[in-house]
Write an enzyme that holds these catalytic residues in place. Structure first.
Site, PDB file in Angstrom:
ATOM      1  N   SER A  28     -14.866 -13.149   5.663  1.00  0.00           N
ATOM      2  CA  SER A  28     -13.766 -13.207   4.704  1.00  0.00           C
ATOM      3  C   SER A  28     -12.760 -12.104   5.011  1.00  0.00           C
ATOM      4  O   SER A  28     -12.993 -10.931   4.715  1.00  0.00           O
ATOM      5  CB  SER A  28     -14.315 -13.037   3.280  1.00  0.00           C
TER       6      SER A  28
ATOM      7  N   HIS B   1     -12.256 -16.568   7.820  1.00  0.00           N
ATOM      8  CA  HIS B   1     -11.991 -17.156   6.502  1.00  0.00           C
ATOM      9  C   HIS B   1     -10.817 -16.440   5.855  1.00  0.00           C
ATOM     10  O   HIS B   1     -10.858 -15.227   5.620  1.00  0.00           O
ATOM     11  CB  HIS B   1     -13.238 -17.023   5.626  1.00  0.00           C
TER      12      HIS B   1
ATOM     13  N   ASP C 167      -8.575 -16.259   2.549  1.00  0.00           N
ATOM     14  CA  ASP C 167      -8.381 -16.651   1.148  1.00  0.00           C
ATOM     15  C   ASP C 167      -6.906 -16.542   0.799  1.00  0.00           C
ATOM     16  O   ASP C 167      -6.331 -15.452   0.887  1.00  0.00           O
ATOM     17  CB  ASP C 167      -9.213 -15.755   0.233  1.00  0.00           C
TER      18      ASP C 167
ATOM     19  N   MET D 214      -4.286 -17.037  -2.200  1.00  0.00           N
ATOM     20  CA  MET D 214      -4.305 -17.113  -3.670  1.00  0.00           C
ATOM     21  C   MET D 214      -2.885 -17.035  -4.218  1.00  0.00           C
ATOM     22  O   MET D 214      -2.034 -16.348  -3.651  1.00  0.00           O
ATOM     23  CB  MET D 214      -5.147 -15.967  -4.228  1.00  0.00           C
TER      24      MET D 214
ATOM     25  N   HIS E 249      -8.737 -21.156   3.096  1.00  0.00           N
ATOM     26  CA  HIS E 249      -9.231 -21.539   1.764  1.00  0.00           C
ATOM     27  C   HIS E 249      -8.075 -21.427   0.798  1.00  0.00           C
ATOM     28  O   HIS E 249      -7.689 -20.318   0.389  1.00  0.00           O
ATOM     29  CB  HIS E 249     -10.378 -20.601   1.381  1.00  0.00           C
TER      30      HIS E 249
ATOM     31  N   MET F 144      -6.695 -21.401  -2.519  1.00  0.00           N
ATOM     32  CA  MET F 144      -6.975 -21.274  -3.949  1.00  0.00           C
ATOM     33  C   MET F 144      -5.619 -21.233  -4.659  1.00  0.00           C
ATOM     34  O   MET F 144      -5.206 -20.199  -5.218  1.00  0.00           O
ATOM     35  CB  MET F 144      -7.788 -20.005  -4.225  1.00  0.00           C
TER      36      MET F 144
ATOM     37  N   MET G  64     -18.268 -23.054  -3.980  1.00  0.00           N
ATOM     38  CA  MET G  64     -18.046 -21.694  -4.476  1.00  0.00           C
ATOM     39  C   MET G  64     -19.312 -21.225  -5.174  1.00  0.00           C
ATOM     40  O   MET G  64     -19.795 -21.869  -6.119  1.00  0.00           O
ATOM     41  CB  MET G  64     -16.862 -21.654  -5.447  1.00  0.00           C
TER      42      MET G  64
ATOM     43  N   ASP H  14     -19.369 -19.732  -0.377  1.00  0.00           N
ATOM     44  CA  ASP H  14     -18.348 -18.697  -0.455  1.00  0.00           C
ATOM     45  C   ASP H  14     -18.548 -17.870  -1.719  1.00  0.00           C
ATOM     46  O   ASP H  14     -18.321 -18.333  -2.822  1.00  0.00           O
ATOM     47  CB  ASP H  14     -16.967 -19.382  -0.499  1.00  0.00           C
TER      48      ASP H  14
HETATM   49  C1  DX5 Z   1     -14.111 -15.055  -3.499  1.00  0.00           C
HETATM   50  C2  DX5 Z   1     -13.713 -14.855  -2.069  1.00  0.00           C
HETATM   51  C3  DX5 Z   1     -14.782 -14.650  -1.012  1.00  0.00           C
HETATM   52  C4  DX5 Z   1     -15.906 -13.782  -1.236  1.00  0.00           C
HETATM   53  C5  DX5 Z   1     -15.772 -12.387  -0.687  1.00  0.00           C
HETATM   54  O1  DX5 Z   1     -13.014 -15.682  -4.143  1.00  0.00           O
HETATM   55  O2  DX5 Z   1     -13.136 -16.080  -1.699  1.00  0.00           O
HETATM   56  O3  DX5 Z   1     -14.113 -14.291   0.149  1.00  0.00           O
HETATM   57  O4  DX5 Z   1     -16.240 -13.634  -2.551  1.00  0.00           O
HETATM   58  O5  DX5 Z   1     -17.063 -11.935  -0.304  1.00  0.00           O
HETATM   59  P1  DX5 Z   1     -18.060 -11.134  -1.270  1.00  0.00           P
HETATM   60  O6  DX5 Z   1     -18.339 -12.024  -2.437  1.00  0.00           O
HETATM   61  O7  DX5 Z   1     -19.268 -10.890  -0.389  1.00  0.00           O
HETATM   62  O8  DX5 Z   1     -17.357  -9.857  -1.656  1.00  0.00           O
HETATM   63 ZN    ZN Z   2     -12.820 -18.211   0.153  1.00  0.00          ZN
END
Ligand code: DX5
Ligand code: ZN
Length: 224
Positions: free
Chosen positions: A12, A37, A39, A41, A70, A72, A141, A180
């Site tokens: 991530s 990955h 994210d 948002m 991803h 979101m 998720m 995830d």
């Molecule tokens: C949650 C994120 C993830 C993930 C991050 O929205 O999309 O990338 O939670 O990793 P952790 O949970 O290990 O901090």
């Molecule tokens: Zn993600």
């Protein structure tokens, strides 16, 4: 569990060292990351902001590891054009985020990437049973989306197993399952046993004490 699918890690990138992103990407590449990955948002679908298309473009300059994007965001179909998608990339959109899910998934494939549908912990599997022909992967998720550092929602472990059974029983055994959220070394073993094969690794396993190379090896050993 679908033995024909090689399990992999998708670190991530929101959890990487933002001041050393290129160095972290190169280390993750060397350590065998199957994807990166990202994210994305919008502060609306989830109450946070993180990465954007420019970060993906920057990382592509130092590594050929494909992008696992991803989204979101509300109405993701409005934003696909911002990402210069390449063969090998995968784009996940949330079932909860678009009215015309099948059309959005088809648009991802049309753009040259693999298509995936993501489900929040509260969203039942039945919500995606009519788009299985349109997906290459389902993203489960295992935390509520939006933030790193959260704790696993326990009920999602059984959900992974039910999804694997549903896919295998309906002729979609080739469809991957990505997980995830709070993918720790211990949780990864349980998620793998439940049928997951792609693991989003953030602060719980890769970006924590021990360093990227050692943590990636340790997590690889957990998901064999
Ligand atoms: C949650 C994120 C993830 C993930 C991050 O929205 O999309 O990338 O939670 O990793 P952790 O949970 O290990 O901090
Ligand atoms: Zn993600």
């Amino acid at each position: 569990m679908n033995a024909s699918i090689l399990p992999g890690i998708s670190p991530s990138m929101m959890c990487a060292n933002a001041l050393e992103l290129g160095r972290d990407a190169e280390a993750l590449d060397r350590a065998g990351a199957q994807f990166f990955h990202y994210d994305i948002m919008d502060g609306a679908f989830v109450p946070n902001f993180t990465l954007g298309p420019d970060v993906i473009r920057a990382v592509r300059k130092v590594s050929a590891v494909p992008a696992d994007i991803h989204l979101m965001v509300q109405n993701p179909e409005r934003h696909l054009h911002l990402f210069d998608l390449r063969p090998g990339d995968v784009v996940s959109v949330h079932q909860e985020s678009t009215i015309h899910l099948q059309r959005t998934l088809a648009a991802i494939r049309q753009a040259g990437a693999q298509a995936a549908v993501a489900l929040n912990p509260a969203t039942p599997l039945c919500m995606i049973e009519d788009v299985l022909p349109d997906v290459d992967m389902v993203l489960v998720m295992t935390v509520n989306p939006g933030f790193a550092g959260q704790k696993l929602v326990p009920a999602t472990l059984a959900k992974i197993a039910r999804l694997r059974a549903m896919l295998d029983a309906s002729g979609y055994g080739h469809v991957r399952i990505e997980v995830d959220g709070n993918v720790s070394f211990e949780n990864a073993k349980k998620m793998r046993a439940a049928g997951a094969d792609l693991f989003v690794a953030g602060t719980s396993a890769v970006f924590c004490a021990g360093g990227i190379a050692a943590n990636m090896q340790k997590l690889t050993d957990c998901i064999r």
